[in-house]
Design a protein around this motif. Structure first.
Motif, PDB file in Angstrom:
ATOM      1  N   UNK A  88      28.665   2.205  67.448  1.00 30.09           N
ATOM      2  CA  UNK A  88      28.897   1.874  68.859  1.00 30.09           C
ATOM      3  C   UNK A  88      28.180   0.580  69.236  1.00 30.09           C
ATOM      4  N   UNK A  89      26.960   0.404  68.753  1.00 32.97           N
ATOM      5  CA  UNK A  89      26.188  -0.797  69.048  1.00 32.97           C
ATOM      6  C   UNK A  89      26.868  -2.037  68.466  1.00 32.97           C
ATOM      7  N   UNK A  90      27.345  -1.933  67.213  1.00 32.55           N
ATOM      8  CA  UNK A  90      28.043  -3.061  66.595  1.00 32.55           C
ATOM      9  C   UNK A  90      29.327  -3.402  67.347  1.00 32.55           C
ATOM     10  N   UNK A  91      30.039  -2.384  67.799  1.00 31.26           N
ATOM     11  CA  UNK A  91      31.280  -2.631  68.537  1.00 31.26           C
ATOM     12  C   UNK A  91      31.005  -3.265  69.890  1.00 31.26           C
ATOM     13  N   UNK A  92      29.889  -2.896  70.519  1.00 35.17           N
ATOM     14  CA  UNK A  92      29.530  -3.510  71.801  1.00 35.17           C
ATOM     15  C   UNK A  92      29.141  -4.966  71.622  1.00 35.17           C
ATOM     16  N   UNK A  93      28.486  -5.286  70.488  1.00 36.55           N
ATOM     17  CA  UNK A  93      28.092  -6.670  70.214  1.00 36.55           C
ATOM     18  C   UNK A  93      29.310  -7.547  69.960  1.00 36.55           C
ATOM     19  N   UNK A  94      30.244  -7.047  69.122  1.00 33.52           N
ATOM     20  CA  UNK A  94      31.443  -7.816  68.793  1.00 33.52           C
ATOM     21  C   UNK A  94      32.603  -6.857  68.542  1.00 33.52           C
ATOM     22  N   UNK A  95      33.439  -6.620  69.543  1.00 30.08           N
ATOM     23  CA  UNK A  95      34.540  -5.668  69.379  1.00 30.08           C
ATOM     24  C   UNK A  95      35.697  -6.206  68.537  1.00 30.08           C
ATOM     25  N   UNK A  96      35.609  -7.454  68.070  1.00 28.42           N
ATOM     26  CA  UNK A  96      36.700  -8.052  67.302  1.00 28.42           C
ATOM     27  C   UNK A  96      36.513  -7.928  65.789  1.00 28.42           C
ATOM     28  N   UNK A  97      35.476  -7.241  65.345  1.00 29.35           N
ATOM     29  CA  UNK A  97      35.224  -7.110  63.907  1.00 29.35           C
ATOM     30  C   UNK A  97      36.258  -6.192  63.260  1.00 29.35           C
ATOM     31  N   UNK A  98      36.556  -6.479  61.991  1.00 33.60           N
ATOM     32  CA  UNK A  98      37.466  -5.610  61.251  1.00 33.60           C
ATOM     33  C   UNK A  98      36.686  -4.420  60.697  1.00 33.60           C
ATOM     34  N   UNK A  99      37.420  -3.412  60.238  1.00 32.73           N
ATOM     35  CA  UNK A  99      36.765  -2.250  59.644  1.00 32.73           C
ATOM     36  C   UNK A  99      35.957  -2.662  58.421  1.00 32.73           C
ATOM     37  N   UNK A 100      36.481  -3.590  57.632  1.00 29.59           N
ATOM     38  CA  UNK A 100      35.774  -4.042  56.423  1.00 29.59           C
ATOM     39  C   UNK A 100      34.472  -4.744  56.788  1.00 29.59           C
ATOM     40  N   UNK A 101      34.486  -5.570  57.811  1.00 31.47           N
ATOM     41  CA  UNK A 101      33.264  -6.246  58.250  1.00 31.47           C
ATOM     42  C   UNK A 101      32.229  -5.250  58.747  1.00 31.47           C
ATOM     43  N   UNK A 102      32.685  -4.257  59.501  1.00 34.11           N
ATOM     44  CA  UNK A 102      31.773  -3.220  59.985  1.00 34.11           C
ATOM     45  C   UNK A 102      31.178  -2.442  58.815  1.00 34.11           C
ATOM     46  N   UNK A 103      32.005  -2.140  57.813  1.00 38.51           N
ATOM     47  CA  UNK A 103      31.542  -1.391  56.643  1.00 38.51           C
ATOM     48  C   UNK A 103      30.481  -2.174  55.875  1.00 38.51           C
ATOM     49  N   UNK A 104      30.697  -3.466  55.691  1.00 36.57           N
ATOM     50  CA  UNK A 104      29.727  -4.295  54.970  1.00 36.57           C
ATOM     51  C   UNK A 104      28.415  -4.377  55.730  1.00 36.57           C
ATOM     52  N   UNK A 105      28.489  -4.497  57.040  1.00 37.02           N
ATOM     53  CA  UNK A 105      27.281  -4.612  57.843  1.00 37.02           C
ATOM     54  C   UNK A 105      26.455  -3.326  57.845  1.00 37.02           C
ATOM     55  N   UNK A 106      27.142  -2.175  57.835  1.00 34.07           N
ATOM     56  CA  UNK A 106      26.437  -0.891  57.855  1.00 34.07           C
ATOM     57  C   UNK A 106      26.169  -0.341  56.453  1.00 34.07           C
ATOM     58  N   UNK A 107      26.743  -0.973  55.425  1.00 33.45           N
ATOM     59  CA  UNK A 107      26.522  -0.528  54.058  1.00 33.45           C
ATOM     60  C   UNK A 107      27.213   0.786  53.730  1.00 33.45           C
TER      61      UNK A 107
END
Length: 173
Positions: free
Chosen positions: A75-94
């Motif tokens: 939720x925090x990552x989506x609030x920071x940048x809601x335009x990220x792809x699922x792959x980008x979110x996955x890499x950032x969260x490991x």
């Protein structure tokens, strides 16, 4: 008759030490312990392991279950940048992309025009702190955003008290 894995592995090791090949070992073990005691594929895998010098009969360590996504982090990552792809979110969260997909579904988020948004507007997101409906504000912001695209410029910008938008048409209610 079910045999323990370790017992069968000892039998495979014994056949390996007798200089048998995987096919012969499979035939020999199945004739002694039963028709489906071991498969050729299993014998072949263990023979390769023994040839490499690894005579440990225990299972190799595995990573276990994949890490799960914490809803608050996502939720925090989506609030920071809601335009990220699922792959980008996955890499950032490991975590895996599938874990992100499950997390987004749990949060009720869907991707609309490149942004992760709530699937259904909650009553809280439609109301201001004073309890006034923000429908007009939502419509105005949508039309301002849509005005950037030439195919959406035909939407009339008329603002009667209550407007609902259905796929490029404004209908007053």
């Amino acid at each position: 008759m079910a045999f323990q894995k370790e017992h069968i592995r000892h039998c495979i090791l014994f056949a390996f030490q007798l200089k048998k090949n995987a096919a012969e070992a499979t035939k020999m073990i199945c004739s002694a312990l039963g028709e489906n005691a071991v498969t050729y594929k299993t014998c072949k895998k263990w023979f390769q392991r023994f040839r490499s010098g690894n005579f440990d009969l225990n299972d190799a360590e595995r990573s276990g279950t994949p890490k799960k996504v914490e809803d608050e982090e996502l939720e925090q990552l989506l609030n920071e940048d809601p335009c990220q792809t699922q792959q980008e979110l996955a890499e950032e969260l490991g975590v895996t992309q599938q874990a992100i997909s499950v997390g987004l579904k749990k949060l009720g988020r869907v991707q609309k025009v490149g942004r992760w948004v709530p699937h259904v507007l909650s009553p809280e997101s439609c109301m201001t702190t004073h309890g006034h409906i923000r429908r007009k504000q939502h419509c105005k912001s949508f039309l301002l955003w849509a005005g950037r695209f030439s195919f959406m410029r035909h939407i009339p910008q008329i603002w009667p008290p209550q407007i609902t938008i259905f796929f490029g048409r404004c209908n007053t209610t």
